[in-house]
Design an enzyme around this catalytic site. Structure first.
Site, PDB file in Angstrom:
ATOM      1  N   ARG A  44      23.464 -56.279  12.636  1.00 44.93           N
ATOM      2  CA  ARG A  44      22.066 -56.715  12.671  1.00 44.93           C
ATOM      3  C   ARG A  44      21.161 -55.517  12.471  1.00 44.93           C
ATOM      4  O   ARG A  44      21.540 -54.374  12.722  1.00 44.93           O
ATOM      5  CB  ARG A  44      21.739 -57.475  13.949  1.00 44.93           C
ATOM      6  CG  ARG A  44      21.669 -56.656  15.204  1.00 44.93           C
ATOM      7  CD  ARG A  44      21.278 -57.580  16.364  1.00 44.93           C
ATOM      8  NE  ARG A  44      21.303 -56.885  17.630  1.00 44.93           N
ATOM      9  CZ  ARG A  44      20.325 -56.140  18.097  1.00 44.93           C
ATOM     10  NH1 ARG A  44      19.223 -55.958  17.395  1.00 44.93           N
ATOM     11  NH2 ARG A  44      20.426 -55.540  19.273  1.00 44.93           N
ATOM     12  N   LYS A  57      18.759 -66.326   8.356  1.00 40.86           N
ATOM     13  CA  LYS A  57      20.006 -66.723   7.695  1.00 40.86           C
ATOM     14  C   LYS A  57      19.848 -68.044   6.937  1.00 40.86           C
ATOM     15  O   LYS A  57      19.478 -69.061   7.504  1.00 40.86           O
ATOM     16  CB  LYS A  57      21.119 -66.851   8.737  1.00 40.86           C
ATOM     17  CG  LYS A  57      22.453 -67.283   8.137  1.00 40.86           C
ATOM     18  CD  LYS A  57      23.582 -66.953   9.083  1.00 40.86           C
ATOM     19  CE  LYS A  57      24.888 -67.563   8.611  1.00 40.86           C
ATOM     20  NZ  LYS A  57      26.043 -67.029   9.344  1.00 40.86           N
ATOM     21  N   ARG A  78      32.186 -67.966  10.928  1.00 40.54           N
ATOM     22  CA  ARG A  78      32.925 -66.718  11.160  1.00 40.54           C
ATOM     23  C   ARG A  78      32.990 -66.423  12.647  1.00 40.54           C
ATOM     24  O   ARG A  78      32.188 -66.920  13.423  1.00 40.54           O
ATOM     25  CB  ARG A  78      32.210 -65.549  10.470  1.00 40.54           C
ATOM     26  CG  ARG A  78      32.524 -65.399   9.006  1.00 40.54           C
ATOM     27  CD  ARG A  78      31.819 -64.172   8.448  1.00 40.54           C
ATOM     28  NE  ARG A  78      32.476 -62.931   8.827  1.00 40.54           N
ATOM     29  CZ  ARG A  78      31.858 -61.895   9.380  1.00 40.54           C
ATOM     30  NH1 ARG A  78      30.573 -61.938   9.658  1.00 40.54           N
ATOM     31  NH2 ARG A  78      32.523 -60.794   9.673  1.00 40.54           N
TER      32      ARG A  78
HETATM   33  C1  BTN Z   1      29.325 -68.298   8.907  1.00 41.36           C
HETATM   34  O1  BTN Z   1      28.227 -67.883   8.556  1.00 41.36           O
HETATM   35  O2  BTN Z   1      29.737 -68.083  10.062  1.00 41.36           O
HETATM   36  C2  BTN Z   1      30.160 -69.066   7.917  1.00 41.36           C
HETATM   37  C3  BTN Z   1      29.770 -70.502   7.892  1.00 41.36           C
HETATM   38  C4  BTN Z   1      30.605 -71.325   6.930  1.00 41.36           C
HETATM   39  C5  BTN Z   1      30.330 -72.794   7.072  1.00 41.36           C
HETATM   40  C6  BTN Z   1      30.992 -73.598   5.982  1.00 41.36           C
HETATM   41  S1  BTN Z   1      30.424 -75.265   5.922  1.00 41.36           S
HETATM   42  C7  BTN Z   1      31.683 -75.668   4.790  1.00 41.36           C
HETATM   43  C8  BTN Z   1      32.932 -74.925   5.230  1.00 41.36           C
HETATM   44  N1  BTN Z   1      33.690 -75.702   6.197  1.00 41.36           N
HETATM   45  C9  BTN Z   1      33.713 -75.127   7.399  1.00 41.36           C
HETATM   46  O3  BTN Z   1      34.263 -75.596   8.418  1.00 41.36           O
HETATM   47  N2  BTN Z   1      33.023 -73.973   7.369  1.00 41.36           N
HETATM   48  C10 BTN Z   1      32.500 -73.689   6.045  1.00 41.36           C
END
Ligand code: BTN
Length: 318
Positions: free
Chosen positions: A315, A184, A120
């Site tokens: 947070r 996390k 994100r």
């Molecule tokens: C976050 O916490 O910022 C979201 C992370 C999401 C990661 C997953 S891994 C599988 C899918 N493919 C990606 O490029 N991102 C999500």
């Protein structure tokens, strides 16, 4: 070649370079080069002992479509089309392309390694092979995009239900992180495809840390931190079973019927929090739960404020 050699070594026992070369039909130099890639690019340690060959520090558990399918609930297994890639740029990026080109509802793509995994707020998502479960699903809703508020919270809740059933006491952090022991454990990246008024196609990307690297104090959590040792195949099937239920209900009702359960699992209910909207802008207050559309309610000195899922990060205040 690196993946083929890694597969040959995945039981964690010694294998001679000569035997691997014979099996793969290549030279011993190619094996040596592949071991170099495994160590340097994949950051996986390979022990090399003269006369015995190569071995990994620990066995590797590979994603496997048949094993994943065998863990799916029989009544709903038909919803899912499961695919696994060794290496890809990003499972979300790939499914967004497929979403725009008629990819089927219920398509699941999991990857052992992503070269450009995305998180994100423009962040990157990186993980070592075997340590993290990374997958995306393509889900087509009858609702338009405007009605998908709260979807990311519902997805987090589905994951939390499945993980708690497996024995991991996870909590939820608004809008869509999963925490274990306050750190996390998993993140969710939801991307929308299609136009605002018509039925929405959604790509839901999930990254979940399964194995914590040995002897490293890490800022994030992994399932092994709470003693849960589960194969990523079993885990993916359990998550898909929970997601199928929640997404089907969400398509009918939106987030409202999930709000109470979400708040019960919230890590920050009635706690002081800081919401940040970029490097220089933030608001402090007390988290007071979520509304029926998934918006966060916060009591601030200026009164109760409502924050919508978007470019906001939260947070806990110490
Ligand atoms: C976050 O916490 O910022 C979201 C992370 C999401 C990661 C997953 S891994 C599988 C899918 N493919 C990606 O490029 N991102 C999500």
């Amino acid at each position: 070649m690196a993946f083929a050699v890694l597969r040959a070594l995945s039981d964690g026992k010694f294998h001679s370079g000569e035997k691997i070369a014979q099996t793969l039909g290549c030279s011993r130099t190619s094996i040596w080069q592949a071991v170099h890639v495994i160590e340097n690019d994949f950051a996986i340690q390979v022990f090399s002992v003269r006369g015995q060959g190569y071995r990994l520090a620990a066995p590797l558990d590979w994603l496997d479509v048949a094993t994943i399918r065998s863990g799916l609930d029989t009544a709903t297994a038909d919803v899912w089309t499961v695919a696994v890639a060794d290496e890809i740029d990003s499972t979300n990026t790939r499914l967004m392309t497929l979403a725009a080109n008629g990819g089927p509802h219920g398509l699941v793509l999991a990857a052992e390694r992503q070269s450009a995994g995305r998180g994100r707020l423009g962040r990157r998502w990186q993980a070592r092979i075997g340590d993290c479960l990374m997958f995306s699903i393509l889900w087509r809703f009858d609702r338009g995009m405007a009605e998908l508020a709260g979807l990311s919270l519902a997805v987090g809740l589905a994951l939390a239900r499945a993980l708690r059933k497996l024995g991991a006491p996870v909590e939820l952090k608004w809008p869509n992180d999963l925490l274990l022991q306050g750190r996390k454990l998993a993140g969710i990246l939801i991307e929308l495809s299609g136009d605002a008024l018509g039925p929405a196609a959604v790509v839901i990307g999930i990254g979940l840390n399964v194995v914590a690297p040995a002897d490293v104090d890490q800022p994030v959590a992994a399932l092994t931190d709470c003693g849960l040792e589960v194969s990523r195949n079993e885990l993916l099937a359990a998550l898909l079973n929970a997601l199928q239920q929640v997404l089907t209900t969400f398509n009918r009702t939106g987030f409202a019927p999930f709000a109470d359960e979400w708040m019960q699992l919230s890590a920050h209910q009635d706690e002081p929090v800081r919401l940040s909207f970029g490097p220089d802008e933030s608001i402090d207050g007390m988290a007071r739960g979520v509304a029926e559309n998934g918006a966060l309610l916060v009591d601030t000195p200026a009164g109760r404020q409502v924050f919508h899922v978007g470019e906001v990060s939260l947070r806990r205040l110490a």
